[in-house]
Design a protein around this motif. Structure first.
Motif, mmCIF file in Angstrom:
data_model
loop_
_atom_site.group_PDB
_atom_site.id
_atom_site.type_symbol
_atom_site.label_atom_id
_atom_site.label_comp_id
_atom_site.label_asym_id
_atom_site.label_seq_id
_atom_site.Cartn_x
_atom_site.Cartn_y
_atom_site.Cartn_z
ATOM 1 N N ARG A 117 45.957 -81.357 -48.278
ATOM 2 C CA ARG A 117 46.004 -79.897 -48.187
ATOM 3 C C ARG A 117 44.619 -79.308 -47.959
ATOM 4 O O ARG A 117 44.474 -78.091 -47.803
ATOM 5 C CB ARG A 117 46.589 -79.275 -49.466
ATOM 6 C CG ARG A 117 48.085 -79.427 -49.608
ATOM 7 C CD ARG A 117 48.644 -78.440 -50.645
ATOM 8 N NE ARG A 117 48.546 -77.077 -50.162
ATOM 9 C CZ ARG A 117 47.868 -76.101 -50.764
ATOM 10 N NH1 ARG A 117 47.179 -76.346 -51.876
ATOM 11 N NH2 ARG A 117 47.848 -74.882 -50.252
ATOM 12 N N VAL A 118 43.628 -80.165 -47.924
ATOM 13 C CA VAL A 118 42.258 -79.679 -47.830
ATOM 14 C C VAL A 118 42.067 -78.776 -46.614
ATOM 15 O O VAL A 118 41.490 -77.677 -46.718
ATOM 16 C CB VAL A 118 41.276 -80.869 -47.777
ATOM 17 C CG1 VAL A 118 39.879 -80.402 -47.369
ATOM 18 C CG2 VAL A 118 41.227 -81.570 -49.125
ATOM 19 N N LEU A 119 42.564 -79.192 -45.465
ATOM 20 C CA LEU A 119 42.303 -78.419 -44.256
ATOM 21 C C LEU A 119 43.098 -77.122 -44.226
ATOM 22 O O LEU A 119 42.643 -76.129 -43.651
ATOM 23 C CB LEU A 119 42.585 -79.275 -43.021
ATOM 24 C CG LEU A 119 41.728 -80.543 -42.918
ATOM 25 C CD1 LEU A 119 42.036 -81.315 -41.651
ATOM 26 C CD2 LEU A 119 40.237 -80.202 -42.995
ATOM 27 N N ASP A 120 44.276 -77.095 -44.836
ATOM 28 C CA ASP A 120 45.000 -75.832 -44.958
ATOM 29 C C ASP A 120 44.240 -74.856 -45.846
ATOM 30 O O ASP A 120 44.138 -73.660 -45.546
ATOM 31 C CB ASP A 120 46.397 -76.073 -45.536
ATOM 32 C CG ASP A 120 47.392 -76.557 -44.499
ATOM 33 O OD1 ASP A 120 47.099 -76.450 -43.294
ATOM 34 O OD2 ASP A 120 48.464 -77.048 -44.898
ATOM 35 N N ILE A 121 43.724 -75.353 -46.946
ATOM 36 C CA ILE A 121 42.962 -74.493 -47.860
ATOM 37 C C ILE A 121 41.695 -73.987 -47.173
ATOM 38 O O ILE A 121 41.356 -72.796 -47.259
ATOM 39 C CB ILE A 121 42.618 -75.254 -49.147
ATOM 40 C CG1 ILE A 121 43.898 -75.587 -49.920
ATOM 41 C CG2 ILE A 121 41.661 -74.442 -50.017
ATOM 42 C CD1 ILE A 121 43.688 -76.551 -51.071
ATOM 43 N N ALA A 122 41.013 -74.880 -46.473
ATOM 44 C CA ALA A 122 39.772 -74.491 -45.801
ATOM 45 C C ALA A 122 40.015 -73.409 -44.758
ATOM 46 O O ALA A 122 39.184 -72.507 -44.568
ATOM 47 C CB ALA A 122 39.131 -75.715 -45.151
ATOM 48 N N ARG A 123 41.178 -73.477 -44.098
ATOM 49 C CA ARG A 123 41.493 -72.515 -43.038
ATOM 50 C C ARG A 123 42.138 -71.245 -43.581
ATOM 51 O O ARG A 123 42.514 -70.362 -42.807
ATOM 52 C CB ARG A 123 42.462 -73.156 -42.036
ATOM 53 C CG ARG A 123 41.920 -74.366 -41.315
ATOM 54 C CD ARG A 123 42.913 -74.898 -40.300
ATOM 55 N NE ARG A 123 44.205 -75.257 -40.875
ATOM 56 C CZ ARG A 123 45.385 -74.890 -40.373
ATOM 57 N NH1 ARG A 123 45.439 -74.133 -39.294
ATOM 58 N NH2 ARG A 123 46.501 -75.270 -40.961
ATOM 59 N N ASP A 124 42.320 -71.159 -44.902
ATOM 60 C CA ASP A 124 43.071 -70.059 -45.499
ATOM 61 C C ASP A 124 44.469 -69.976 -44.905
ATOM 62 O O ASP A 124 45.012 -68.881 -44.677
ATOM 63 C CB ASP A 124 42.341 -68.716 -45.319
ATOM 64 C CG ASP A 124 41.083 -68.626 -46.157
ATOM 65 O OD1 ASP A 124 41.119 -69.085 -47.319
ATOM 66 O OD2 ASP A 124 40.065 -68.115 -45.658
ATOM 67 N N SER A 125 45.053 -71.126 -44.635
ATOM 68 C CA SER A 125 46.402 -71.178 -44.081
ATOM 69 C C SER A 125 47.415 -70.827 -45.168
ATOM 70 O O SER A 125 47.273 -71.241 -46.318
ATOM 71 C CB SER A 125 46.691 -72.583 -43.552
ATOM 72 O OG SER A 125 48.055 -72.724 -43.204
ATOM 73 N N PRO A 126 48.466 -70.088 -44.817
ATOM 74 C CA PRO A 126 49.456 -69.692 -45.831
ATOM 75 C C PRO A 126 50.527 -70.738 -46.113
ATOM 76 O O PRO A 126 51.511 -70.441 -46.788
ATOM 77 C CB PRO A 126 50.085 -68.440 -45.198
ATOM 78 C CG PRO A 126 49.998 -68.673 -43.731
ATOM 79 C CD PRO A 126 48.690 -69.401 -43.527
ATOM 80 N N TRP A 127 50.355 -71.967 -45.636
ATOM 81 C CA TRP A 127 51.361 -72.992 -45.904
ATOM 82 C C TRP A 127 51.578 -73.147 -47.413
ATOM 83 O O TRP A 127 50.607 -73.227 -48.180
ATOM 84 C CB TRP A 127 50.919 -74.339 -45.323
ATOM 85 C CG TRP A 127 51.416 -74.575 -43.935
ATOM 86 C CD1 TRP A 127 50.787 -74.243 -42.768
ATOM 87 C CD2 TRP A 127 52.649 -75.206 -43.564
ATOM 88 N NE1 TRP A 127 51.555 -74.624 -41.697
ATOM 89 C CE2 TRP A 127 52.703 -75.218 -42.157
ATOM 90 C CE3 TRP A 127 53.710 -75.758 -44.284
ATOM 91 C CZ2 TRP A 127 53.776 -75.756 -41.448
ATOM 92 C CZ3 TRP A 127 54.776 -76.304 -43.593
ATOM 93 C CH2 TRP A 127 54.812 -76.288 -42.192
ATOM 94 N N PRO A 128 52.842 -73.210 -47.865
ATOM 95 C CA PRO A 128 53.110 -73.421 -49.298
ATOM 96 C C PRO A 128 52.509 -74.733 -49.788
ATOM 97 O O PRO A 128 52.436 -75.728 -49.052
ATOM 98 C CB PRO A 128 54.646 -73.463 -49.360
ATOM 99 C CG PRO A 128 55.103 -72.709 -48.150
ATOM 100 C CD PRO A 128 54.083 -73.000 -47.090
ATOM 101 N N ALA A 129 52.101 -74.743 -51.055
ATOM 102 C CA ALA A 129 51.395 -75.893 -51.621
ATOM 103 C C ALA A 129 52.257 -77.148 -51.671
ATOM 104 O O ALA A 129 51.716 -78.257 -51.750
ATOM 105 C CB ALA A 129 50.875 -75.557 -53.010
ATOM 106 N N ARG A 130 53.584 -77.017 -51.636
ATOM 107 C CA ARG A 130 54.440 -78.201 -51.731
ATOM 108 C C ARG A 130 54.399 -79.047 -50.452
ATOM 109 O O ARG A 130 54.913 -80.153 -50.441
ATOM 110 C CB ARG A 130 55.881 -77.800 -52.013
ATOM 111 C CG ARG A 130 56.553 -76.995 -50.931
ATOM 112 C CD ARG A 130 58.025 -76.736 -51.243
ATOM 113 N NE ARG A 130 58.789 -77.967 -51.264
ATOM 114 C CZ ARG A 130 60.116 -78.013 -51.277
ATOM 115 N NH1 ARG A 130 60.811 -76.893 -51.313
ATOM 116 N NH2 ARG A 130 60.754 -79.165 -51.285
#
Length: 321
Positions: free
Chosen positions: A227-240
């Motif tokens: 999930r690192v790259l989603d978090i870095a991009r401020d992506s709204p993908w759910p954490a699951r």
């Protein structure tokens, strides 16, 4: 032998092969090419961005040669208006992935469009049956891009889903990149296969040439779920949901430190700065574990036929013919 299944009969396609509706990269040209090749192309419209759809839909209409095609959405990212508008386009199928599609399914059924629901665990599979899915896609964790953080591998997952949801046809997804993988999906009881990463490395895919090159040169062990790259991009993908990507310098720096990254706005700004400077890719390079099997950049239409031919040959070899 002809690879005729419930899937090919339902959609009137020649081969039991579908394009994964990869957000952004499965555009109009790629969707049309897969459909022309005898599979089912699924437009990767993600969150239903109107500008993207306005650009890609005319391409699809012009190049699909009247063959059936579908459209795919991220269930968590859309609303009823997007679904209603898409159904007016009269797609052969609508595929909904990641999240509870319950609020959309009645409208899809009423339109006469086939409903394809992607599942990543058995609870989702049961829910898909209850919602009246016409086709269920069982996605294993080998898949590139997003999937369940705590999902299961394709090989054991698919036959369990097949047994659980029968007689609803199932498509296998995750780690399938050649005709042998398609044959394996059929042997597991699936009615076909959904391929993503393999179709990213085609002439029609909407990917940066550097990404296509990385897929061709990459190896399965180069991919990793995170999930690192989603978090870095401020992506709204759910954490699951995590995403399987190729190696990335930011991932190396923040592996196993997701909470720390989420709490550090300076680090996320550093990511954006690096993208702007061109020192890291603008997007993560989504890729599944089967990239070792990808070594060329063909037309997607030709690829569908080649995948089907090799699947037929594999099944015939097993049967002793």
């Amino acid at each position: 032998m002809a690879l005729s299944t419930e899937f090919t009969e339902l959609f009137g396609v020649e081969h039991p092969i579908a394009l994964a509706p990869m957000g952004g990269s499965a555009g109009g040209a790629l969707t049309a090419a897969v459909s022309r090749g005898g599979g089912l192309g699924l437009l990767g419209s993600g969150n239903g961005d109107p500008d993207w759809l306005a650009r890609e839909l005319p391409v699809l209409a012009a190049e699909s040669a009247g063959k059936p095609w579908g459209i795919g959405f991220l269930t968590w990212a859309i609303d009823e208006a997007v679904v209603a508008w898409a159904l007016e386009l009269r797609p052969a199928a609508m595929m909904l992935s990641f999240g509870d599609p319950g609020r959309f399914t009645e409208r899809v059924h009423d339109s006469g469009t086939a409903l394809i629901l992607q599942v990543t665990d058995l609870e989702e599979a049961r829910r898909a049956v209850d919602l009246g899915a016409d086709v269920i896609v069982a996605q294993g964790t080998e898949a590139g891009g997003h999937g369940a953080r705590h999902g299961r591998s394709t090989l054991p997952f698919v036959p369990v889903v097949v047994d659980l949801v029968a007689p609803v046809p199932v498509l296998a997804a995750g780690g399938i990149a050649d005709g042998r993988g398609v044959a394996a999906a059929l042997a597991l009881g699936a009615a076909g296969a959904v391929l993503g990463t393999r179709f990213q490395a085609t002439a029609e895919a909407l990917v940066d040439p550097a990404t296509a090159k990385a897929i061709i040169e990459g190896r399965g062990e180069d991919t990793e779920r995170n999930r690192v790259l989603d978090i870095a991009r401020d992506s709204p993908w759910p954490a699951r949901y995590t995403a399987r990507t190729l190696a990335h310098p930011f991932l190396d720096a923040w592996r196993d430190r997701e909470d720390e990254l989420a709490a550090d706005p300076n680090a996320r700004q550093a990511y954006r700065d690096a993208v702007a400077q061109g020192t890291i890719p603008a997007l993560p390079q989504w890729a599944g574990e089967a990239i070792d099997l990808i070594d060329d950049l063909p037309s997607a239409a030709d690829l569908v036929a080649a995948l089907a031919a090799r699947a037929e040959a594999a099944l015939a070899r097993v049967a002793g013919h």
